[in-house]
Design a protein around this motif. Structure first.
Motif, PDB file in Angstrom:
ATOM      1  N   ALA A 604       0.826  -1.202   0.000  1.00 62.16           N
ATOM      2  CA  ALA A 604       0.000   0.000   0.000  1.00 62.16           C
ATOM      3  C   ALA A 604       0.863   1.255   0.000  1.00 62.16           C
ATOM      4  CB  ALA A 604      -0.934  -0.010   1.209  1.00 62.16           C
ATOM      5  N   ALA A 605       1.971   1.240   0.753  1.00 61.23           N
ATOM      6  CA  ALA A 605       2.870   2.398   0.777  1.00 61.23           C
ATOM      7  C   ALA A 605       3.508   2.622  -0.588  1.00 61.23           C
ATOM      8  CB  ALA A 605       3.935   2.200   1.848  1.00 61.23           C
ATOM      9  N   CYS A 606       3.930   1.534  -1.246  1.00 57.50           N
ATOM     10  CA  CYS A 606       4.520   1.648  -2.583  1.00 57.50           C
ATOM     11  C   CYS A 606       3.507   2.228  -3.569  1.00 57.50           C
ATOM     12  CB  CYS A 606       4.999   0.283  -3.065  1.00 57.50           C
ATOM     13  SG  CYS A 606       6.419  -0.380  -2.156  1.00 57.50           S
ATOM     14  N   ARG A 607       2.293   1.738  -3.527  1.00 57.49           N
ATOM     15  CA  ARG A 607       1.282   2.214  -4.469  1.00 57.49           C
ATOM     16  C   ARG A 607       0.937   3.685  -4.231  1.00 57.49           C
ATOM     17  NH1 ARG A 607      -2.486  -3.269  -4.080  1.00 57.49           N
ATOM     18  NH2 ARG A 607      -0.999  -4.609  -5.202  1.00 57.49           N
ATOM     19  N   GLN A 608       0.893   4.095  -2.957  1.00 59.02           N
ATOM     20  CA  GLN A 608       0.598   5.493  -2.684  1.00 59.02           C
ATOM     21  C   GLN A 608       1.740   6.386  -3.151  1.00 59.02           C
ATOM     22  OE1 GLN A 608      -2.308   6.956  -1.579  1.00 59.02           O
ATOM     23  NE2 GLN A 608      -1.101   8.692  -2.314  1.00 59.02           N
ATOM     24  N   TYR A 609       2.972   5.943  -2.960  1.00 64.71           N
ATOM     25  CA  TYR A 609       4.117   6.721  -3.443  1.00 64.71           C
ATOM     26  C   TYR A 609       4.037   6.908  -4.952  1.00 64.71           C
ATOM     27  CZ  TYR A 609       8.869   7.858  -4.874  1.00 64.71           C
ATOM     28  OH  TYR A 609       9.950   8.448  -5.466  1.00 64.71           O
ATOM     29  N   LEU A 610       3.741   5.825  -5.673  1.00 68.64           N
ATOM     30  CA  LEU A 610       3.646   5.916  -7.129  1.00 68.64           C
ATOM     31  C   LEU A 610       2.496   6.819  -7.542  1.00 68.64           C
ATOM     32  CD1 LEU A 610       4.369   2.188  -8.035  1.00 68.64           C
ATOM     33  CD2 LEU A 610       5.931   4.132  -8.192  1.00 68.64           C
ATOM     34  N   ALA A 611       1.403   6.829  -6.741  1.00 68.04           N
ATOM     35  CA  ALA A 611       0.288   7.731  -7.052  1.00 68.04           C
ATOM     36  C   ALA A 611       0.711   9.179  -6.885  1.00 68.04           C
ATOM     37  CB  ALA A 611      -0.899   7.416  -6.149  1.00 68.04           C
ATOM     38  N   TRP A 612       1.488   9.482  -5.823  1.00 67.46           N
ATOM     39  CA  TRP A 612       2.004  10.837  -5.651  1.00 67.46           C
ATOM     40  C   TRP A 612       2.912  11.226  -6.813  1.00 67.46           C
ATOM     41  CZ3 TRP A 612       3.187   9.476   0.066  1.00 67.46           C
ATOM     42  CH2 TRP A 612       2.085   9.810   0.867  1.00 67.46           C
ATOM     43  N   ARG A 613       3.767  10.306  -7.233  1.00 65.96           N
ATOM     44  CA  ARG A 613       4.677  10.594  -8.342  1.00 65.96           C
ATOM     45  C   ARG A 613       3.918  10.835  -9.631  1.00 65.96           C
ATOM     46  NH1 ARG A 613      10.165   9.321  -8.062  1.00 65.96           N
ATOM     47  NH2 ARG A 613      10.121  10.070 -10.218  1.00 65.96           N
ATOM     48  N   ASP A 615       0.950  12.263  -9.796  1.00 67.68           N
ATOM     49  CA  ASP A 615       0.412  13.623  -9.694  1.00 67.68           C
ATOM     50  C   ASP A 615       1.519  14.681  -9.805  1.00 67.68           C
ATOM     51  OD1 ASP A 615      -2.045  12.497  -9.358  1.00 67.68           O
ATOM     52  OD2 ASP A 615      -1.996  12.587  -7.162  1.00 67.68           O
ATOM     53  N   GLU A 616       2.682  14.409  -9.217  1.00 63.80           N
ATOM     54  CA  GLU A 616       3.808  15.346  -9.266  1.00 63.80           C
ATOM     55  C   GLU A 616       5.056  14.590  -9.699  1.00 63.80           C
ATOM     56  OE1 GLU A 616       4.412  17.888  -5.958  1.00 63.80           O
ATOM     57  OE2 GLU A 616       2.269  18.085  -5.497  1.00 63.80           O
ATOM     58  N   PRO A 617       5.339  14.540 -10.989  1.00 64.97           N
ATOM     59  CA  PRO A 617       6.461  13.729 -11.511  1.00 64.97           C
ATOM     60  C   PRO A 617       7.803  14.076 -10.884  1.00 64.97           C
ATOM     61  CG  PRO A 617       5.021  14.449 -13.286  1.00 64.97           C
ATOM     62  CD  PRO A 617       4.560  15.175 -12.070  1.00 64.97           C
TER      63      PRO A 617
END
Length: 784
Positions: A604-613, A615-617
């Motif tokens: 879940a932490a990995c997926r949330q990090y990728l979601a942030w990336r 939104d903000e590359p």
């Protein structure tokens, strides 16, 4: 004795030979014919039974192949029950003439277009067949043809132990063309009316019983061939007046479902048996007369002595007293028999006493055992109910006994238990009872003579006595004891309940420092119940999507922006509400669920990090995840976490693994090797809660960590205590010299933040920066 034995054996052999000849020549042939007739009768039943399958299938295919039916299931929305198609085609007369109990129309999405249940035997409509529909869509979904126009299935299902024959055919046009637009299901209950009809059809008496659960087949089970060259388990049971044949039939999934029973009277063999009994009676009477003649001669010389010995044996048996003996009279063979029997009784008496002692005593310590405890408490409970007396149960468990047993061997552990038993006996007074329940667990049952304060005094006396060092093969070993206490009848009215509550109180002592005693209370019961509820409900938390992550930002002081977050696990359960991690994380570790939950957190932490990336590359952020010590010690942990980041396309350098200081130092050798491997894979390793545990500089120097998190206990007093300021400043300076990044936890005020900034702290986190928050709020955090 020998003469009567010879006479009896000879007579028995002659009668047996006559019986065998008669039975094999006549009765055996009759029985074989009857068994063959029984098998043929079962075959008739099978053919009649499976003819019902064909009959139901023929009715179903007629209705499934109508254009009207085809058009009906294509209509949207679902027509009502007053629709002309239903009113004309699914009348009560259809159910009565076709002996149907359920009719069901489904479209391709398994939506119910029509469902009707009817009792054709009593001519009345039944309520909506909800359980039948649910079973068809779940447990027996293989019946439904789906999009396959050639799939036509007829078979048996069990609905709450009720067998039902079901035909499920795809709904096609009258030209047998598709595509399939649904399924038509006709069902017929295998009930008393069905059994009566089948009995008339097969011209035989028949019973049908559902098989509620799989059972072992009899050893003589064979096979019987039914329609379509299909074999079924078949066996028979022969009774005096009938032969019963049994056949086991499966349901649509191949599991045993119903048992057919066919009963055929044994007229021929019964008559043959009567004749056989007549001749056998004749020979028995002749043998009996001969026996009486010989017995009359021998009675005065043999049987009288034998009966006296037998009477003595019966007396011992009736009294169940191995101390009784048979009087020894005369000097013949019977006298020698009496002497031998009396010697045997002496041996049995001694063995009985030894067995009774061993059965109720512990072989190592000589104390009474668990069985004796329950027997004694049962008697005390009965006496207490009569006399209104009270007694206390003290559950005593040695602390750290496993360390002695594992470190010094079982012989040292046994010696420790023996010495502890001696000390416990010395602590107790007259009328007190001590038991060893097993392992390092003892139990004392003490009457309450004045008030409960004397029980407290005894508990203190016990803990003090057991805390004195033990001499084990010349080595002095220190240990302690935890004591839980409950009172009859305040805390329980039976042995099981009292022992359970005393154990609960003892476990509470174990969890709160050990080495003292505690009375059972409602709070302990509530805590135990809540802990059990947490362990029970946590097992399903992942499947029910009750877990979630929140994130607490970590503010980078040199750049004044967020460069990291710590992922924190939260659990909200409908029954318990919001559960603190301090409660459910230990429960997950004790039950082994921590491995599954820990993997979910990392994913879940990995997926949330990728979601942030996404939104903000250009985002530069490190996500920190707490890793349980139990996870680290799992042999396969490194490979599994590597597989997770690979599957989630996560850069390991953006994932920080936090390990608590206390666990890392207590398990230094094992943890150090694992952390080296994780760091070589690219993960950032952080030592968490530094300053709350050992704070050993030696281990910090040797552990392969890149970041040190100062515990909030040191941070919260920065603005008030100069000593804390000095300690924190030196820790930051030391960490920087060791080339470690420093994160301060628990920052709640501007003053604390200014102190840490002045000391050169790298990052801070706490309520002043931001509380744990949902992921969509993290990137907008600013320092007030």
């Amino acid at each position: 004795m020998k003469i009567m034995l010879y006479v009896g054996v000879t007579t028995f052999c002659l009668l047996t030979i006559l019986y065998v000849i008669f039975r094999s020549a006549i009765i055996g042939n009759y029985e074989m014919m009857e068994n063959n007739d029984t098998q043929q009768g079962m075959k008739r039943i099978l053919y009649s039974y499976f003819d019902e399958y064909r009959n139901l299938g023929a009715i179903t295919i007629n209705y499934a192949g109508w254009d009207d039916t085809y058009r009906f299931v294509m209509r949207h929305p679902v027509p009502g029950e007053d629709d002309p198609y239903l009113a004309v085609n699914y009348t009560d007369s259809l159910f009565e003439s076709s002996r149907l109990n359920v009719a069901l129309l489904l479209n391709n999405r398994n939506e119910v277009y029509f469902a009707k249940a009817y009792d054709y035997a009593s001519h009345k409509r039944l309520p909506y067949p909800g359980p039948f529909v649910d079973a068809l869509l779940t447990r027996y979904s293989s019946l439904l043809p789906g999009a396959n126009p050639a799939s036509r299935k007829v078979g048996l299902i069990l609905l709450k132990g009720r067998p039902i024959i079901v035909a499920a055919f795809p709904i096609l046009t009258s030209n047998n063309e598709g595509p399939v637009h649904g399924t038509l299901v006709f069902a017929r209950d295998v009930d008393a009316e069905f059994t009566r009809y089948l009995s008339e059809k097969a011209d035989t008496e028949l019973t049908i019983e559902p098989v509620s659960h799989p059972a072992a087949l009899p050893g003589d089970t064979g096979k019987i061939r039914g329609p379509g060259h299909q074999d079924f388990p078949y066996w028979t049971r022969t009774e005096p007046n009938a032969i019963r044949g049994y056949a086991l039939l499966p349901d649509i999934r191949g599991e045993p479902a119903i048992m057919l029973q066919y009963t055929m009277p044994r007229e021929l063999s019964v008559q043959a048996q009567r004749d056989n009994r007549f001749y056998m009676a004749f020979f028995l009477v002749s043998g009996l007369l001969f026996y009486l003649l010989v017995n009359f001669v021998l009675q005065r010389f043999v049987f009288s002595r034998m009966n006296r010995v037998k009477s003595g044996m019966k007396t011992i048996q009736a009294e169940q007293d191995f101390s009784l003996r048979i009087p020894e009279i005369g000097n013949d063979e019977f006298t020698r028999l009496e002497k031998s029997f009396n010697r045997m009784m002496s041996s049995l008496e001694f063995a009985q006493q030894e067995i009774r002692y061993q059965n109720e005593h512990d072989s190592l310590t000589g104390l009474a055992n668990r069985k004796a405890f329950f027997l004694k408490v049962k008697r005390l409970v009965y006496a207490g109910a009569v006399n209104r007396s009270q007694f206390a149960v003290l559950y005593i468990d040695l602390d750290h006994f496993k360390r002695v047993n594992d470190g010094m061997g079982h012989q040292a552990g046994d010696s420790l238990l023996q010495q502890a038993a001696v000390r416990l006996e010395r602590c107790l007074g007259e009328g007190d009872f001590l038991y060893r329940l097993g392992g390092d667990e003892f139990c004392a049952v003490v009457p309450v003579r004045a008030d409960s304060r004397e029980i407290d005094d005894l508990a203190v006396k016990i803990t003090n006595a057991l805390a004195v060092p033990y001499d084990l093969d010349g080595r002095s070993i220190n240990t302690s004891a935890s004591v839980g206490i409950c009172l009859f009848p305040d805390h329980g009215i039976d042995a099981e309940g009292l022992l359970l509550r005393a154990d609960a109180a003892m476990l509470d002592v174990k969890e709160n420092g050990k080495g003292h005693h505690r009375w059972f209370s409602a709070d302990i019961e509530r805590q135990r119940t809540r802990k059990w509820s947490i362990e029970r409900l946590l097992k399903h938390a992942l499947q029910k999507d009750e877990l979630r992550l929140v994130f607490q930002p970590k503010w980078d002081l040199p750049s004044d922006r967020i460069l990291g977050v710590e992922a924190l696990l939260r659990w909200t359960n409908p029954e318990l509400g919001a559960v603190s991690p301090c409660e459910f994380i230990p429960a997950a570790e004790s039950t082994g669920l921590i491995h599954e939950i820990g993997e979910w957190v990392i994913r879940a932490a990995c997926r949330q990090y990728l979601a942030w990336r996404t939104d903000e590359p250009g985002l530069s952020l490190v996500v920190a995840v707490n890793v349980s010590g139990i996870q680290l010690l799992e042999p396969d942990f490194v490979r599994r976490i590597g597989r997770i980041v690979e599957e989630e396309n996560m850069d390991p350098r953006c994932l920080e693994l936090e390990v608590t200081e206390t666990f890392a130092i207590e398990n230094f050798e094992e943890v150090s090797d694992v952390l080296v491997r994780l760091r070589s894979m690219g993960f950032t390793i952080s030592i968490d809660d530094f300053g709350a545990g050992y704070s050993s500089m030696k281990y910090i120097c040797e552990l392969p960590v890149q970041c040190m998190k100062i515990d909030k206990a040191l941070v919260e007093c920065l603005s008030e205590d100069v000593r804390h300021q000095i300690v924190v400043a030196k820790l930051i300076e030391m960490a920087h010299r060791l080339e470690l990044a420093v994160v301060a936890e628990g920052v709640e005020t501007r003053e604390q933040l200014d102190f840490l900034r002045s000391y050169g702290c790298d990052q801070v986190q706490g309520y002043f920066i931001g509380r744990p928050m949902p992921a969509d709020q993290v990137l907008g955090v600013k320092i007030p």
